[in-house]
Design a protein around this motif. Structure first.
Motif, PDB file in Angstrom:
ATOM      1  N   LEU A  78       0.829  -1.202   0.000  1.00  0.00           N
ATOM      2  CA  LEU A  78       0.000   0.000   0.000  1.00  0.00           C
ATOM      3  C   LEU A  78       0.863   1.252   0.000  1.00  0.00           C
ATOM      4  O   LEU A  78       0.610   2.200  -0.763  1.00  0.00           O
ATOM      5  N   ALA A  79       1.907   1.280   0.832  1.00  0.00           N
ATOM      6  CA  ALA A  79       2.792   2.439   0.906  1.00  0.00           C
ATOM      7  C   ALA A  79       3.481   2.687  -0.433  1.00  0.00           C
ATOM      8  O   ALA A  79       3.616   3.834  -0.878  1.00  0.00           O
ATOM      9  N   GLU A  80       3.920   1.612  -1.082  1.00  0.00           N
ATOM     10  CA  GLU A  80       4.530   1.754  -2.404  1.00  0.00           C
ATOM     11  C   GLU A  80       3.542   2.346  -3.407  1.00  0.00           C
ATOM     12  O   GLU A  80       3.888   3.256  -4.182  1.00  0.00           O
ATOM     13  N   ASN A  81       2.326   1.836  -3.408  1.00  0.00           N
ATOM     14  CA  ASN A  81       1.320   2.310  -4.359  1.00  0.00           C
ATOM     15  C   ASN A  81       0.944   3.761  -4.108  1.00  0.00           C
ATOM     16  O   ASN A  81       0.749   4.541  -5.059  1.00  0.00           O
ATOM     17  N   VAL A  82       0.840   4.139  -2.844  1.00  0.00           N
ATOM     18  CA  VAL A  82       0.534   5.532  -2.506  1.00  0.00           C
ATOM     19  C   VAL A  82       1.670   6.444  -2.967  1.00  0.00           C
ATOM     20  O   VAL A  82       1.434   7.535  -3.504  1.00  0.00           O
ATOM     21  N   GLY A  83       2.909   5.991  -2.791  1.00  0.00           N
ATOM     22  CA  GLY A  83       4.047   6.768  -3.263  1.00  0.00           C
ATOM     23  C   GLY A  83       3.991   7.010  -4.760  1.00  0.00           C
ATOM     24  O   GLY A  83       4.191   8.136  -5.237  1.00  0.00           O
ATOM     25  N   LYS A  84       3.700   5.952  -5.507  1.00  0.00           N
ATOM     26  CA  LYS A  84       3.600   6.085  -6.966  1.00  0.00           C
ATOM     27  C   LYS A  84       2.469   7.031  -7.349  1.00  0.00           C
ATOM     28  O   LYS A  84       2.613   7.867  -8.253  1.00  0.00           O
TER      29      LYS A  84
END
Length: 275
Positions: free
Chosen positions: A168-174
């Protein structure tokens, strides 16, 4: 003398009697990152010195307040500043707020820190999502009597950091055009910055970043059955052959400069996370 269960009950009761909701998510905000707590809506604020059984934060960049309220639609409890082993506190004292947050009702802990980067792919200002950790503090908050009410005698740390929350954190960053890295956080006792030989050792055994916090709180959070997400703000490069002298003031300065994208990332995660 109060035992741990009695202390947790006393402290959680003190806070619960002064709020009208149960927090869902706990936030531990590291050096220079505490201003996120200023964005909490309808805040209820406690100074650490006024909370029964709480230690007091003594480090610059740690405001020393517990802030409860709503952030991105989630009910949160935020530590605006943490406690450290090197301040002279036991690891049981360092992690006591996590026990209290669990007793108040949180299901997830989001822990942050300012740290040094040992991996050359990192850089000052980088945000690293913690995939795993190395406890090099030389102590453990679970040593001593185990209260079954708090967790098992031998908790499993093989998946301490929640894989769904990492994704989730990776996707939010993107989504928000914020570059994130992933890696292993190595915790040391401090309060000095490691020597070149010590840095080479930690790098060789798998550390990507180095800091003086986080791991004890994560150990206790997992012992308590909480989901955990960890985010490191890299404030300086701790590469043995290239190291330059660094001060705490410089660490706080870089953390302050990184604050806007850090806040955007954390708020995005809170907005999208499901509990």
């Amino acid at each position: 003398m109060k035992n741990l269960l009695e202390a947790i009950n006393e402290t959680s009761s003190y806070i619960r009697d002064r709020i009208n909701f149960a927090p869902e998510i706990g936030l531990i905000l590291g050096s220079g990152l505490g201003t996120l707590a200023d964005e909490i809506n309808n805040p209820i604020i406690f100074d650490y010195k006024d909370i029964p059984n709480f230690p007091v934060s003594t480090v610059e960049g740690h405001e020393g307040r517990l802030v409860l309220g709503e952030l991105e639609g989630k009910k949160v409890i935020a530590m605006q500043g943490r406690f450290h082993y090197y301040e002279g506190y036991s690891l049981q004292q360092v992690t006591f707020p996590v026990r209290v947050m669990k007793a108040l009702g949180i299901q997830m802990l989001l822990v942050t820190n300012a740290c040094g980067g040992m991996n050359k792919e990192l850089y000052p200002g980088a945000l690293m999502i913690i995939e795993d950790h190395i406890n090099f503090i030389g102590d453990n908050p679970l040593i001593g009597h185990n209260y079954d009410e708090l967790g098992p005698r031998f908790p499993d740390m093989s998946s301490a950091y929640d894989k769904e929350l990492i994704k989730l954190a990776e996707n939010v960053g993107k989504k928000h055009n914020i570059e994130t890295k992933k890696g292993v956080y190595a915790a040391i006792s401090g309060p000095y910055y490691f020597s070149k030989a010590e840095l080479r050792m930690l790098r060789r055994i798998g550390g990507d970043t180095i800091g003086m916090s986080t791991v004890p709180e994560v150990i206790v959070a997992r012992h308590a059955g909480l989901r955990v997400l960890g985010i490191s703000c890299v404030t300086d490069m701790a590469i043995a052959d290239e190291i330059v002298s660094i001060s705490h003031e410089e660490v706080v300065k870089v953390a302050n400069e990184t604050r806007p994208k850090f806040i955007k990332l954390v708020k995005g995660i809170l907005n999208e996370v499901t509990l």
